[in-house]
Design an enzyme around this catalytic site. Structure first.
Site, mmCIF file in Angstrom:
data_model
loop_
_atom_site.group_PDB
_atom_site.id
_atom_site.type_symbol
_atom_site.label_atom_id
_atom_site.label_comp_id
_atom_site.label_asym_id
_atom_site.label_seq_id
_atom_site.Cartn_x
_atom_site.Cartn_y
_atom_site.Cartn_z
ATOM 1 N N ASN A 119 67.965 33.206 98.538
ATOM 2 C CA ASN A 119 68.158 31.806 98.884
ATOM 3 C C ASN A 119 69.323 31.763 99.864
ATOM 4 O O ASN A 119 70.486 31.860 99.467
ATOM 5 C CB ASN A 119 68.464 31.007 97.614
ATOM 6 C CG ASN A 119 68.622 29.527 97.888
ATOM 7 O OD1 ASN A 119 68.614 29.096 99.040
ATOM 8 N ND2 ASN A 119 68.775 28.746 96.843
ATOM 9 N N ARG A 128 63.366 31.674 99.660
ATOM 10 C CA ARG A 128 63.266 30.224 99.546
ATOM 11 C C ARG A 128 63.395 29.645 100.956
ATOM 12 O O ARG A 128 64.385 29.918 101.644
ATOM 13 C CB ARG A 128 64.395 29.690 98.669
ATOM 14 C CG ARG A 128 64.385 28.194 98.628
ATOM 15 C CD ARG A 128 65.567 27.643 97.900
ATOM 16 N NE ARG A 128 65.486 26.194 97.887
ATOM 17 C CZ ARG A 128 66.536 25.387 97.932
ATOM 18 N NH1 ARG A 128 67.751 25.885 97.983
ATOM 19 N NH2 ARG A 128 66.378 24.097 97.915
ATOM 20 N N HIS A 163 62.451 20.282 96.314
ATOM 21 C CA HIS A 163 62.495 20.785 94.926
ATOM 22 C C HIS A 163 61.087 21.116 94.408
ATOM 23 O O HIS A 163 60.869 21.164 93.199
ATOM 24 C CB HIS A 163 63.119 19.752 93.949
ATOM 25 C CG HIS A 163 64.575 19.504 94.153
ATOM 26 N ND1 HIS A 163 65.123 18.251 94.032
ATOM 27 C CD2 HIS A 163 65.600 20.323 94.453
ATOM 28 C CE1 HIS A 163 66.435 18.315 94.255
ATOM 29 N NE2 HIS A 163 66.744 19.569 94.520
ATOM 30 N N ARG A 189 74.963 12.401 97.982
ATOM 31 C CA ARG A 189 74.010 11.662 98.824
ATOM 32 C C ARG A 189 73.754 10.265 98.270
ATOM 33 O O ARG A 189 73.634 10.085 97.065
ATOM 34 C CB ARG A 189 72.679 12.413 98.904
ATOM 35 C CG ARG A 189 72.769 13.764 99.576
ATOM 36 C CD ARG A 189 71.376 14.330 99.794
ATOM 37 N NE ARG A 189 71.449 15.736 100.148
ATOM 38 C CZ ARG A 189 70.872 16.707 99.439
ATOM 39 N NH1 ARG A 189 70.161 16.440 98.368
ATOM 40 N NH2 ARG A 189 70.988 17.962 99.833
ATOM 41 N N ASP A 224 80.978 16.149 90.946
ATOM 42 C CA ASP A 224 80.544 16.929 89.785
ATOM 43 C C ASP A 224 80.486 16.010 88.568
ATOM 44 O O ASP A 224 81.476 15.375 88.208
ATOM 45 C CB ASP A 224 81.505 18.095 89.532
ATOM 46 C CG ASP A 224 80.901 19.079 88.540
ATOM 47 O OD1 ASP A 224 80.462 18.630 87.452
ATOM 48 O OD2 ASP A 224 80.855 20.279 88.846
ATOM 49 N N GLU A 255 69.442 19.420 82.252
ATOM 50 C CA GLU A 255 69.367 20.400 81.167
ATOM 51 C C GLU A 255 70.568 20.317 80.221
ATOM 52 O O GLU A 255 70.455 20.653 79.048
ATOM 53 C CB GLU A 255 69.326 21.823 81.754
ATOM 54 C CG GLU A 255 68.031 22.126 82.483
ATOM 55 C CD GLU A 255 68.104 23.407 83.310
ATOM 56 O OE1 GLU A 255 68.925 24.285 82.991
ATOM 57 O OE2 GLU A 255 67.327 23.516 84.278
ATOM 58 N N ASN A 256 71.712 19.898 80.779
ATOM 59 C CA ASN A 256 72.956 20.018 80.007
ATOM 60 C C ASN A 256 73.548 18.731 79.480
ATOM 61 O O ASN A 256 74.413 18.758 78.625
ATOM 62 C CB ASN A 256 74.026 20.700 80.871
ATOM 63 C CG ASN A 256 73.722 22.162 81.079
ATOM 64 O OD1 ASN A 256 73.706 22.935 80.138
ATOM 65 N ND2 ASN A 256 73.444 22.528 82.315
ATOM 66 N N GLU A 295 63.883 28.443 89.559
ATOM 67 C CA GLU A 295 63.262 28.530 90.883
ATOM 68 C C GLU A 295 63.119 29.985 91.335
ATOM 69 O O GLU A 295 62.136 30.355 91.970
ATOM 70 C CB GLU A 295 64.092 27.741 91.902
ATOM 71 C CG GLU A 295 63.900 26.241 91.738
ATOM 72 C CD GLU A 295 64.992 25.407 92.383
ATOM 73 O OE1 GLU A 295 66.156 25.520 91.936
ATOM 74 O OE2 GLU A 295 64.702 24.648 93.313
HETATM 75 P P1 ADP Z 1 72.379 22.176 92.650
HETATM 76 O O1 ADP Z 1 71.456 23.348 92.375
HETATM 77 O O2 ADP Z 1 71.685 21.006 93.278
HETATM 78 O O3 ADP Z 1 73.674 22.526 93.299
HETATM 79 P P2 ADP Z 1 72.714 22.119 89.755
HETATM 80 O O4 ADP Z 1 71.314 22.072 89.267
HETATM 81 O O5 ADP Z 1 73.473 23.384 89.603
HETATM 82 O O6 ADP Z 1 72.804 21.587 91.238
HETATM 83 O O7 ADP Z 1 73.495 20.943 89.001
HETATM 84 C C1 ADP Z 1 74.821 20.649 89.286
HETATM 85 C C2 ADP Z 1 75.290 19.482 88.425
HETATM 86 O O8 ADP Z 1 74.908 19.711 87.076
HETATM 87 C C3 ADP Z 1 76.791 19.347 88.461
HETATM 88 O O9 ADP Z 1 77.153 18.085 88.961
HETATM 89 C C4 ADP Z 1 77.242 19.492 87.026
HETATM 90 O O10 ADP Z 1 78.045 18.425 86.646
HETATM 91 C C5 ADP Z 1 75.995 19.497 86.195
HETATM 92 N N1 ADP Z 1 76.098 20.632 85.268
HETATM 93 C C6 ADP Z 1 75.876 21.922 85.546
HETATM 94 N N2 ADP Z 1 76.114 22.696 84.458
HETATM 95 C C7 ADP Z 1 76.525 21.870 83.481
HETATM 96 C C8 ADP Z 1 76.927 22.031 82.150
HETATM 97 N N3 ADP Z 1 76.964 23.237 81.576
HETATM 98 N N4 ADP Z 1 77.276 20.928 81.465
HETATM 99 C C9 ADP Z 1 77.227 19.708 82.024
HETATM 100 N N5 ADP Z 1 76.854 19.486 83.276
HETATM 101 C C10 ADP Z 1 76.514 20.532 84.011
#
Ligand code: ADP
Length: 396
Positions: free
Chosen positions: A7, A91, A180, A241, A283, A334-335, A384
């Site tokens: 990627n 990718r 995506h 964005r 974040d 997911e989190n 991915e």
């Molecule tokens: P991208 O691939 O678009 O950069 P991600 O899928 O990695 O983004 O997601 C990033 C966002 O997910 C961040 O803003 C972060 O706050 C949230 N995130 C990532 N990991 C965690 C976690 N373990 N707990 C809570 N939020 C998380």
């Protein structure tokens, strides 16, 4: 068969080297600050500690060389020679209308990727640089392009066309493409498998909520609508964005703030969304912290984020005349159980109902619906890289 997945960004290169017999990641890593002072490669060989090396990476070719070295070196390498790299899956962000599936790369395909570069000026040129660096170092190894846009090529014209003068579509191919796609497709398939259903019979709404975020309506395994558009700027509010807005705002900001068009677009891409509204961070974890401290703006920002996602889910339930499952994926999806819960709270009218205990989970596959829910709500972690590796394996 071992597949290398790349990627490639403008100054970074993320990679995974996957044994496709058992789909085990043998090494994953990132080359960062390519072409900038202080470039660094970080990688984790399977079952070992993370390794960090400051190295000189003036360009992507050097980065690819260091990446290969991380796979082959005597100390912590996982293969003996480059010949063990069976194929490389890349990718590629934008495939325009030319690509509706993963494709073996040759000169014609390269030219086509180049041809749609003005639709993704930050991404496609970087993807091409990665492809060319790999070709130079591994001329006999098949290279496969897996496009973020490809899955969405099944969207019907009535849904992908903007209500602009038709000549702009004809002349410049201005339309919704969506992104995506690899993630949406992978997650939808996992959802059907997890529920023990045939994807052909399902209506699924996938919410890919990361720093970039999009929603996709998937009917019978096919993308029928998605929230990102010509570029990834459209749709949800994201990390930085703006997502959807009245296009007249662009001119209004330019006039009031004395900015050029390019500068306003940069504001919409880099200074808006969660970061712009909260004035705290892009974040979501920082916003969670601020909310815990009672920060009103952080609360407002998250409320704005949740309702935008809910609006798209409502719209896509209408587009498909129903929905069987609403699925959350990517970093935030997911989190973050609060985000999932808050979004689902808008969806009671559809039959979505959350079991709070089941929703108390991170990054695992889980159906967190209440027993009396008539529409399932799930967490399905995306992958991915694995999806790209599988597509690459299938083609070569
Ligand atoms: P991208 O691939 O678009 O950069 P991600 O899928 O990695 O983004 O997601 C990033 C966002 O997910 C961040 O803003 C972060 O706050 C949230 N995130 C990532 N990991 C965690 C976690 N373990 N707990 C809570 N939020 C998380």
């Amino acid at each position: 068969m071992d597949v290398l997945v790349l990627n490639c960004g403008s100054s970074s290169l993320k990679y995974q080297f996957i044994d496709m017999e058992n789909e085990e990641v043998l090494t994953m890593g990132i080359c960062d600050r390519i072409g900038i002072d202080g470039s660094i490669i970080t990688y984790t060989p399977h079952g070992k500690e993370k390794i960090k090396k400051e190295v000189n990476m003036p360009d992507h070719k050097a980065a690819v060389e260091f990446m290969i070295e991380s796979l082959i070196n005597e100390e912590d390498g996982v293969i003996k020679s480059m010949d063990e790299i069976t194929a490389v899956g890349h990718r590629v962000v934008h495939g325009g209308e030319a690509f509706s599936k993963p494709t073996i790369i040759d000169k014609v395909v390269e030219a086509a990727i180049q041809g749609v570069s003005d639709l993704a000026p930050l991404h496609n040129p970087a993807n091409l640089v990665g492809i060319r660096a790999c070709e130079a170092l591994m001329p006999n190894t098949p290279q496969v392009a897996v496009f973020d846009t490809a899955f969405h090529q099944t969207i019907e014209k009535k849904s992908y066309l903007y209500a602009l003068p038709y000549k702009y579509y004809k002349k410049h191919r201005i339309r919704r493409y969506g992104f995506h796609g690899t993630s949406h497709q992978y997650v939808a398939k996992r959802t059907a498998d997890f529920l023990g259903k045939n994807i052909e019979d399902m209506k699924i709404i996938v919410c890919h909520l990361g720093n970039g975020a999009s929603v996709c309506a998937i009917e019978g395994g096919k993308s029928v609508d998605t929230s990102m558009g010509l570029t990834p700027l459209e749709g949800l509010a994201m990390g930085t964005r703006s997502g959807d807005l009245d296009p007249a705002i662009v001119q209004f900001i330019a006039q009031k703030e004395g900015l050029t068009l390019d500068e306003v677009i940069t504001v919409l891409n880099k200074e808006s969304g969660i970061k712009g509204v909260s004035e705290i961070s892009n974040d979501f974890r920082d916003l969670e912290k601020a909310i815990a401290e009672g920060n009103e703006r952080a609360i407002l920002t998250m409320d704005l984020f949740h309702i935008r996602v809910a609006k798209y889910i409502g719209a896509y339930a209408a587009v498909m005349n129903g929905v069987d499952a609403v699925v959350f994926t990517a970093g935030l999806g997911e989190n973050n159980k609060v985000v999932r819960k808050e979004i689902c709270n808008y969806l009671g009218f559809l039959g979505v109902k959350v079991d709070d205990e089941l929703n108390n989970c991170r990054a695992i596959e889980r159906d967190f619906s209440a027993a009396d829910a008539t529409v399932r709500s799930l967490v399905i972690p995306t992958n991915e890289e694995l999806a790209i590796a599988r597509a690459t394996k299938k083609l070569v």
